[in-house]
Scaffold this motif. Sequence first.
Motif, PDB file in Angstrom:
ATOM      1  N   ALA A  40       0.842  -1.183   0.113  1.00 19.76           N
ATOM      2  CA  ALA A  40      -0.314  -0.072  -0.038  1.00 19.76           C
ATOM      3  C   ALA A  40       0.940   1.267   0.127  1.00 19.76           C
ATOM      4  O   ALA A  40       0.519   2.193  -0.585  1.00 19.76           O
ATOM      5  CB  ALA A  40      -0.882   0.061   1.248  1.00 19.76           C
ATOM      6  N   THR A  44       1.135   3.634  -3.137  1.00 20.65           N
ATOM      7  CA  THR A  44       0.927   4.928  -3.255  1.00 20.65           C
ATOM      8  C   THR A  44       1.892   5.953  -3.598  1.00 20.65           C
ATOM      9  O   THR A  44       1.617   6.820  -4.396  1.00 20.65           O
ATOM     10  CB  THR A  44       0.380   5.305  -1.836  1.00 20.65           C
ATOM     11  OG1 THR A  44      -0.591   4.418  -1.269  1.00 20.65           O
ATOM     12  CG2 THR A  44       0.014   6.795  -1.638  1.00 20.65           C
ATOM     13  N   ASP A  56      -6.707   3.389  -7.753  1.00 19.32           N
ATOM     14  CA  ASP A  56      -6.626   4.469  -6.705  1.00 19.32           C
ATOM     15  C   ASP A  56      -6.360   4.131  -5.235  1.00 19.32           C
ATOM     16  O   ASP A  56      -6.160   5.165  -4.348  1.00 19.32           O
ATOM     17  CB  ASP A  56      -8.271   5.309  -6.685  1.00 19.32           C
ATOM     18  CG  ASP A  56      -8.733   5.565  -8.036  1.00 19.32           C
ATOM     19  OD1 ASP A  56      -7.429   6.064  -8.645  1.00 19.32           O
ATOM     20  OD2 ASP A  56      -9.666   5.413  -8.556  1.00 19.32           O
ATOM     21  N   TRP A  57      -6.602   2.838  -4.901  1.00 16.08           N
ATOM     22  CA  TRP A  57      -6.164   2.598  -3.394  1.00 16.08           C
ATOM     23  C   TRP A  57      -5.408   1.390  -3.473  1.00 16.08           C
ATOM     24  O   TRP A  57      -5.644   0.274  -2.954  1.00 16.08           O
ATOM     25  CB  TRP A  57      -7.335   2.323  -2.694  1.00 16.08           C
ATOM     26  CG  TRP A  57      -7.202   2.318  -1.071  1.00 16.08           C
ATOM     27  CD1 TRP A  57      -7.417   3.760  -0.587  1.00 16.08           C
ATOM     28  CD2 TRP A  57      -6.752   1.525  -0.191  1.00 16.08           C
ATOM     29  NE1 TRP A  57      -7.070   3.760   0.772  1.00 16.08           N
ATOM     30  CE2 TRP A  57      -6.979   2.387   0.979  1.00 16.08           C
ATOM     31  CE3 TRP A  57      -6.495   0.178  -0.214  1.00 16.08           C
ATOM     32  CZ2 TRP A  57      -6.672   1.573   2.075  1.00 16.08           C
ATOM     33  CZ3 TRP A  57      -6.360  -0.401   1.024  1.00 16.08           C
ATOM     34  CH2 TRP A  57      -6.142   0.313   2.329  1.00 16.08           C
ATOM     35  N   ASP A  63     -11.639   2.586  -4.098  1.00 17.57           N
ATOM     36  CA  ASP A  63     -11.575   3.748  -3.782  1.00 17.57           C
ATOM     37  C   ASP A  63     -11.789   3.863  -2.030  1.00 17.57           C
ATOM     38  O   ASP A  63     -12.653   3.035  -1.706  1.00 17.57           O
ATOM     39  CB  ASP A  63     -12.684   4.585  -4.432  1.00 17.57           C
ATOM     40  CG  ASP A  63     -12.445   4.808  -5.835  1.00 17.57           C
ATOM     41  OD1 ASP A  63     -11.403   5.275  -6.107  1.00 17.57           O
ATOM     42  OD2 ASP A  63     -13.148   4.385  -6.629  1.00 17.57           O
ATOM     43  N   TRP A  64     -11.105   4.575  -1.450  1.00 21.53           N
ATOM     44  CA  TRP A  64     -11.407   4.855   0.241  1.00 21.53           C
ATOM     45  C   TRP A  64     -12.654   5.492   0.094  1.00 21.53           C
ATOM     46  O   TRP A  64     -13.080   6.825  -0.259  1.00 21.53           O
ATOM     47  CB  TRP A  64     -10.301   5.758   0.562  1.00 21.53           C
ATOM     48  CG  TRP A  64     -10.675   6.009   2.069  1.00 21.53           C
ATOM     49  CD1 TRP A  64     -11.055   7.023   2.575  1.00 21.53           C
ATOM     50  CD2 TRP A  64     -10.449   5.054   3.392  1.00 21.53           C
ATOM     51  NE1 TRP A  64     -11.177   6.890   4.108  1.00 21.53           N
ATOM     52  CE2 TRP A  64     -10.786   5.528   4.318  1.00 21.53           C
ATOM     53  CE3 TRP A  64      -9.847   3.711   3.360  1.00 21.53           C
ATOM     54  CZ2 TRP A  64     -10.653   4.961   5.612  1.00 21.53           C
ATOM     55  CZ3 TRP A  64      -9.759   3.202   4.562  1.00 21.53           C
ATOM     56  CH2 TRP A  64     -10.142   3.752   5.668  1.00 21.53           C
ATOM     57  N   LEU A  65     -13.695   4.964   0.761  1.00 18.83           N
ATOM     58  CA  LEU A  65     -15.120   5.497   0.990  1.00 18.83           C
ATOM     59  C   LEU A  65     -15.782   4.784   2.017  1.00 18.83           C
ATOM     60  O   LEU A  65     -16.700   3.790   1.938  1.00 18.83           O
ATOM     61  CB  LEU A  65     -16.002   5.127  -0.483  1.00 18.83           C
ATOM     62  CG  LEU A  65     -17.349   5.772  -0.266  1.00 18.83           C
ATOM     63  CD1 LEU A  65     -17.233   7.380  -0.085  1.00 18.83           C
ATOM     64  CD2 LEU A  65     -18.169   5.343  -1.642  1.00 18.83           C
ATOM     65  N   PRO A  66     -15.458   5.050   3.301  1.00 17.02           N
ATOM     66  CA  PRO A  66     -16.317   4.659   4.441  1.00 17.02           C
ATOM     67  C   PRO A  66     -17.556   4.684   4.153  1.00 17.02           C
ATOM     68  O   PRO A  66     -18.390   5.945   4.069  1.00 17.02           O
ATOM     69  CB  PRO A  66     -15.677   5.203   5.683  1.00 17.02           C
ATOM     70  CG  PRO A  66     -14.490   5.912   4.986  1.00 17.02           C
ATOM     71  CD  PRO A  66     -14.570   6.233   3.755  1.00 17.02           C
ATOM     72  N   VAL A 484     -13.262  -4.703   4.861  1.00 19.00           N
ATOM     73  CA  VAL A 484     -12.864  -4.224   3.489  1.00 19.00           C
ATOM     74  C   VAL A 484     -14.194  -3.671   2.856  1.00 19.00           C
ATOM     75  O   VAL A 484     -13.907  -2.503   1.993  1.00 19.00           O
ATOM     76  CB  VAL A 484     -12.482  -5.467   2.655  1.00 19.00           C
ATOM     77  CG1 VAL A 484     -12.273  -5.108   1.090  1.00 19.00           C
ATOM     78  CG2 VAL A 484     -10.838  -5.671   3.116  1.00 19.00           C
ATOM     79  N   LEU A 487     -15.117   0.080   4.322  1.00 19.07           N
ATOM     80  CA  LEU A 487     -14.409   1.239   4.308  1.00 19.07           C
ATOM     81  C   LEU A 487     -13.968   1.540   2.841  1.00 19.07           C
ATOM     82  O   LEU A 487     -13.505   2.664   2.259  1.00 19.07           O
ATOM     83  CB  LEU A 487     -12.851   0.819   4.736  1.00 19.07           C
ATOM     84  CG  LEU A 487     -12.946   0.428   6.519  1.00 19.07           C
ATOM     85  CD1 LEU A 487     -11.649   0.347   7.073  1.00 19.07           C
ATOM     86  CD2 LEU A 487     -13.526   1.829   7.041  1.00 19.07           C
ATOM     87  N   LEU A 488     -14.066   0.508   1.755  1.00 21.31           N
ATOM     88  CA  LEU A 488     -13.408   0.734   0.392  1.00 21.31           C
ATOM     89  C   LEU A 488     -14.724   0.580  -0.354  1.00 21.31           C
ATOM     90  O   LEU A 488     -15.553  -0.495  -0.230  1.00 21.31           O
ATOM     91  CB  LEU A 488     -12.436  -0.252   0.067  1.00 21.31           C
ATOM     92  CG  LEU A 488     -11.195  -0.316   0.893  1.00 21.31           C
ATOM     93  CD1 LEU A 488     -10.228  -1.210   0.289  1.00 21.31           C
ATOM     94  CD2 LEU A 488     -10.578   1.107   0.658  1.00 21.31           C
ATOM     95  N   THR A 490     -15.213  -1.231  -3.699  1.00 19.97           N
ATOM     96  CA  THR A 490     -14.192  -2.069  -4.674  1.00 19.97           C
ATOM     97  C   THR A 490     -14.799  -1.910  -6.096  1.00 19.97           C
ATOM     98  O   THR A 490     -15.997  -1.553  -6.333  1.00 19.97           O
ATOM     99  CB  THR A 490     -14.455  -3.443  -4.059  1.00 19.97           C
ATOM    100  OG1 THR A 490     -15.717  -3.783  -4.056  1.00 19.97           O
ATOM    101  CG2 THR A 490     -13.862  -3.590  -2.981  1.00 19.97           C
TER     102      THR A 490
END
Length: 492
Positions: A40, A44, A56-57, A63-66, A484, A487-488, A490
């Motif tokens: 990671a 990055t 993107d992650w 994508d990071w998206l909680p 997973v 928080l993400l 996918t």
Amino acid sequence: MKLPLRNDVDIQPTRDDTRTGRRRDVLAAAAAALLFAVAAVVGTLIQRTDHSLYVDWAPLYADWLPHVGPGTPLALAVAAAVVLHGHRLAARLPWRGLLGAVWVAAMAWIWSLALVDGWRRGVAERLTARHEYLRGIDRFQDVGAALRGFTGHILLTQPDHWPAHIAGHPPGAVLTFVGLDRLGLGGGGWAGAFCVTVGGSAAVAVLVTLRALGQERAARTAAPFLVLAPGAVWVGASADGYFAAVAAWGLALLALAATRTVRAPGAVALGSGLLLGLTAYLSYGLTLLALPAAAVLLLARTARPLPFALTGVAVVAGAFTLAGFRWWEGYSLLVERYYQGVASDRPYAYWVWANLAVASVVAGPACVAGARRMLSAVPDAARLLRTGRPGRPGGQGGSGIQGGPGGQGGLGDPGGRGVPDGLVVLTFAALLALVVADLSGMSKAETERIWLPFLVWLLPTTALLPARDRRRWLLVQACLSLLVNHLLLTGW
């Protein structure tokens, strides 16, 4: 009809179940977590420096998206039920009842995780994105013409080239969704539901295979882990989950035919060949399933199903070839198309090890620990393969294949180690196929879905974990999946 081969005794405690062995399990899982963390951080830095990873992650395509969604309460309920009661029910249910329960529970887990993202984003729109199969089904009004001209639209330089996923696979993949559309089940919702329903059955196929190879106790032990597999995040709703199930059932039928535990082993072997042949026309990389298929025949100590299975493969290959699609031509053009896109920029030196970090997430920490135990048992299993010593009558001390009617020998445990050697050989073959796929350079990124057909066969290694630790490992698997998915967002 030949009687089933039996060696379904308990997996006994082994010398690796000491405090040292259990500590090594934790260290293996921790090493996998560290590998993912390094992937990671390095990913990055690479992405910010030259944008060559196209994720993107990194290393996940996400994508990071909680977030939470309608599937969250159901996912928590399924996880709690399987963690608390899964192993007890798996041990007590009648075999057919267990298979049905595993399929239902696996689908509930996949559906709940998919619905965390909501119906549209999590299911209905997954297979309608611009790179996906449903974007091209309107070009199959004349299926024969589409197949004859299929290779002419693979390259990006060709006019009206196929979307990425259609171009990246043989036509069997898109034809599946064309068939659904012809049946009146068109659109992303039906396509997603189909992938979840069929994909959930992969766990059942693995159990059937293990039992046919004399590993019923190992199958029952691994059943809850097959249900709560973190890979479920990508099965719903991904065509690769469907591919994994077709491949798994092909191997299951091969195992049933090889051990002659069915009334018509020749017909079952033919069915196995048809399914395995179909997998080669669903995804080019699934030809590597020849390795676990060879392991099945090796464990059963017979090549009798091979002519029937090869006939089935030939029927599928012949049908596609006569229809106008030539597999080798398609694959050759795919390699060219692959490097016309982002793969030409994605660095092999990063993905060749970052892919393994991704695999450790899809399989989960428990599978990493089980794989450690499997690898430590490979030398002994290989020695038994060379000597051809059958398991001892009554199955005392092992879970390999017993000698059965007709003189079939198998892998037992003469040393009393309590390790199911047949399981070791089968899962090692799947791991070997995955390594070959990794080294090929044709799996740079997005392996969280691409490798599902191989990773599902590593989950049975969880049966090698000590009984006292299994519920905790299962809880870790469930928590990873939930984290997973919440928080993400996918990509598949």
